[in-house]
Design a protein around this motif. Structure first.
Motif, mmCIF file in Angstrom:
data_model
loop_
_atom_site.group_PDB
_atom_site.id
_atom_site.type_symbol
_atom_site.label_atom_id
_atom_site.label_comp_id
_atom_site.label_asym_id
_atom_site.label_seq_id
_atom_site.Cartn_x
_atom_site.Cartn_y
_atom_site.Cartn_z
ATOM 1 N N GLY A 186 41.928 -10.289 31.131
ATOM 2 C CA GLY A 186 41.795 -9.226 32.109
ATOM 3 C C GLY A 186 41.464 -7.916 31.423
ATOM 4 O O GLY A 186 40.558 -7.826 30.604
ATOM 5 N N ALA A 187 42.216 -6.869 31.730
ATOM 6 C CA ALA A 187 41.942 -5.528 31.191
ATOM 7 C C ALA A 187 42.624 -5.276 29.857
ATOM 8 O O ALA A 187 42.573 -4.151 29.354
ATOM 9 N N SER A 188 43.234 -6.275 29.253
ATOM 10 C CA SER A 188 43.993 -6.072 28.023
ATOM 11 C C SER A 188 43.287 -6.681 26.812
ATOM 12 O O SER A 188 42.144 -7.086 26.894
ATOM 13 N N GLU A 189 43.988 -6.775 25.697
ATOM 14 C CA GLU A 189 43.355 -7.003 24.407
ATOM 15 C C GLU A 189 43.914 -8.246 23.723
ATOM 16 O O GLU A 189 45.049 -8.645 23.947
ATOM 17 N N THR A 190 43.113 -8.794 22.817
ATOM 18 C CA THR A 190 43.530 -9.982 22.075
ATOM 19 C C THR A 190 44.693 -9.650 21.138
ATOM 20 O O THR A 190 45.763 -10.248 21.216
ATOM 21 N N ASN A 233 46.232 -8.688 33.393
ATOM 22 C CA ASN A 233 46.490 -8.385 31.985
ATOM 23 C C ASN A 233 47.163 -9.544 31.260
ATOM 24 O O ASN A 233 47.972 -10.273 31.844
ATOM 25 N N ALA A 234 46.822 -9.678 30.000
ATOM 26 C CA ALA A 234 47.478 -10.626 29.093
ATOM 27 C C ALA A 234 47.135 -10.196 27.665
ATOM 28 O O ALA A 234 46.186 -9.435 27.447
ATOM 29 N N HIS A 235 47.894 -10.673 26.693
ATOM 30 C CA HIS A 235 47.624 -10.399 25.278
ATOM 31 C C HIS A 235 47.837 -11.666 24.474
ATOM 32 O O HIS A 235 48.632 -12.538 24.846
ATOM 33 N N GLY A 236 47.187 -11.713 23.310
ATOM 34 C CA GLY A 236 47.524 -12.726 22.327
ATOM 35 C C GLY A 236 48.702 -12.277 21.485
ATOM 36 O O GLY A 236 49.777 -12.886 21.492
ATOM 37 N N ILE A 237 48.514 -11.181 20.735
ATOM 38 C CA ILE A 237 49.573 -10.569 19.937
ATOM 39 C C ILE A 237 49.625 -9.088 20.303
ATOM 40 O O ILE A 237 48.599 -8.406 20.234
ATOM 41 N N ALA A 238 50.779 -8.599 20.707
ATOM 42 C CA ALA A 238 50.902 -7.213 21.166
ATOM 43 C C ALA A 238 52.090 -6.543 20.493
ATOM 44 O O ALA A 238 53.207 -7.080 20.496
#
Length: 535
Positions: free
Chosen positions: A212-216, A181-186
């Motif tokens: 991975g399984a997360s969102e931008t 998992n990782a995000h750009g802005i969360a």
């Protein structure tokens, strides 16, 4: 994360979000102006400095600590290998000095286990982060979740403006693992009694992320009254923008309550391109890739407007659904968007599975009271697997699909699609389709439309059998240069002044270009309102 039905053969009142803004896009409030305290930071600065332009500090966090009553942290040009923490900060702006280039580089840093970010905002209010280049915050650990900007806790009135978040993420290569998992802005609303409110994510560029399984860009959980607009999001390997509910962001008794839902928000005027999950290890399953990354995804959100966005070349254009079996996505308006060259479908709604093995053997949630109005869809289903321009999945009811242009390029491609067994779904009702303009290369006799588990071949046969689309037309919409991505209407288009009456609260007052929505006698079908001066 996301799934969508992909078998080739299968084929009420929305609260307008009052999103916080201030003149000039500043979150300083009363502290902004000539009297606001200013503290300078430089790569040539030092600890304990005066914090003036002549004697700057070296640490951004030390500068923030000097602003007990608010003010501005000015960063001089350079590359800063440091995380920034705004904890309990109020009326603070962090920005470059004038237009000097400032980079927050996470390359030399090691993300710890759990969520961590180059910029973290927690238990703060009236905060602006503006004009920063955030990059390189990487990991290969499945325990670490690197993020560019992370907002959580009891926080309100946050503006993220004009930042560039890119070239970072989680590079673990374990196939099929949703622990990557990782995000750009969360933005995570993780306090049951204290929603995050009034967040503006505007004019940022977020690209080349490994997620991975997360969102931008994501708003998740107890987040209300927010805006994600005028951003450029591209070349990321999972969802572009996601508004999520019912995940364990809130646990215990609060998990399946209204508090644990992104709600009363606006996703508008964004350009989202090349959001593709192929090659993402989290989406390798059954010996192949799940090509199922949405450009925009409302997963369990409520009372959200998705409007005037341009989506090009994503796996899926826009989806309104609920992945959790106890979840719902409701009172979402999707209006005036241009969606083209998606891999699977342009627009999808409903849960992706009803518990049968052919769709994954899981039960997903419901979608109801949603409206899909005056969008333009062209040449979606680039995978050419028989998927439609618009797909209605499981557990869908009280859905309106009206005033859309749907132009398919496959000769036998469905324009509206259904899923197996939908007719046996006690929680589903047929969507209301009307006032649309359809066209496919194979002609009206070969065009197909799916409603509640049954697919009808032929335009007239479909209308006679279902009673749907009574005021719709089957004709070439005469788009200007669709192969080049120009989906504007040409002179003489049958879409001009042909739309059914629709209240501005539903479709909005502006078209996809931000121009007046009604120009002429009646509203035009699709996302573009033609003007006589147009070629």
């Amino acid at each position: 994360m996301n799934r969508i039905w992909a078998a080739p053969a299968a084929i009420a009142l929305v609260a307008a979000a009052t999103v916080w803004t201030t003149p000039g896009g500043s979150a300083l409030g009363a502290a902004h102006g000539a009297t606001a305290q200013r503290v300078f930071v430089s790569t040539q600065g030092h600890a304990g400095a005066a914090g003036t332009r002549a004697d700057p500090l070296a640490s951004v966090d030390e500068a923030i600590g000097r602003l007990a009553h608010g003010g501005v942290v000015f960063l001089r040009a350079g590359t800063y290998a440091q995380r920034v923490l705004l904890r309990g900060a109020h009326h603070v702006v962090i920005r470059p000095y004038r237009h000097e280039p400032v980079i927050l580089d996470g390359g030399p840093l090691t993300p710890p286990p759990g969520r961590s970010a180059m910029v973290t905002i927690v238990n703060s209010s009236w905060v602006t982060v503006r004009g920063l280049d955030i990059r390189g915050y990487d990991t290969t650990s499945r325990k670490a979740v690197p993020i560019g900007v992370y907002v959580h806790g009891a926080t309100s009135h946050v503006a993220l403006l004009g930042n560039h978040v890119h070239s970072m993420g989680n590079y673990n290569g374990t196939l099929g693992s949703f622990d990557i998992n990782a995000h750009g802005i969360a933005v995570y609303g993780d306090r049951a009694r204290h929603p995050i409110t009034h967040v503006a994510i505007v004019h940022n560029e977020v690209d080349h992320l490994t997620l991975g399984a997360s969102e931008t860009v994501v708003v998740n959980g107890n987040v209300t009254h927010w805006r994600i607009s005028h951003n450029r999001i591209h070349d990321d390997n999972n969802i572009g923008i996601d508004a999520i509910g019912f995940e364990p962001t809130l646990s215990g008794p609060a998990r399946f309550t209204r508090a644990n839902r992104a709600r009363h928000g606006v996703i508008a005027d964004n350009v989202i391109r090349n959001i593709i999950s192929r090659g993402n290890p989290a989406y390798f399953e059954d010996g192949g890739w799940c090509n199922c990354a949405d450009g925009i995804y409302v997963d369990g959100g409520k009372a959200i407007r998705v409007q005037r966005n341009t989506l090009v070349g994503n796996d899926i254009g826009i989806e309104v659904a609920a992945e959790n079996a106890r979840g719902i996505a409701d009172h979402v308006v999707v209006a005036d968007n241009a969606v083209t060259r998606s891999g699977f479908v342009g627009i999808a709604t409903g849960g992706y599975c009803d518990g049968h093995q052919d769709c994954g053997g899981v039960e997903t949630g419901r979608a109801f009271a949603n409206r899909f109005l005056h969008n333009t869809l062209y040449a979606n289903n680039q995978f050419a697997d028989g998927s439609p321009e618009v797909l209605v999945q499981y557990h869908v009811r009280r859905t309106v699909i009206q005033g859309n242009v749907m132009r398919a390029t496959g000769p036998g491609q469905p324009l509206v699609g259904t899923v197996p067994r939908a007719q046996h779904d006690a929680s589903a009702t047929a969507p209301h389709l009307d006032g649309n303009l359809y066209f496919a290369r194979g002609g009206a006799a070969r065009a197909s439309f799916g409603v509640l588990g049954t697919t009808y071949t032929g335009w007239q046969s479909y209308r006679s059998a279902t009673g749907q689309d009574a005021h719709s037309r089957y004709a070439d919409p005469r788009l200007r240069h669709p192969a080049r991505g120009d989906l504007h209407l040409r002179r003489g288009s049958p879409a001009i002044d042909a739309g059914l009456t629709v209240a501005p609260r539903w479709v909005g007052r502006l078209d996809v270009d931000g121009q007046r929505r009604v120009h002429g006698g009646r509203i035009d079908i699709g996302a573009d309102e033609w003007r006589r001066a147009s070629p």
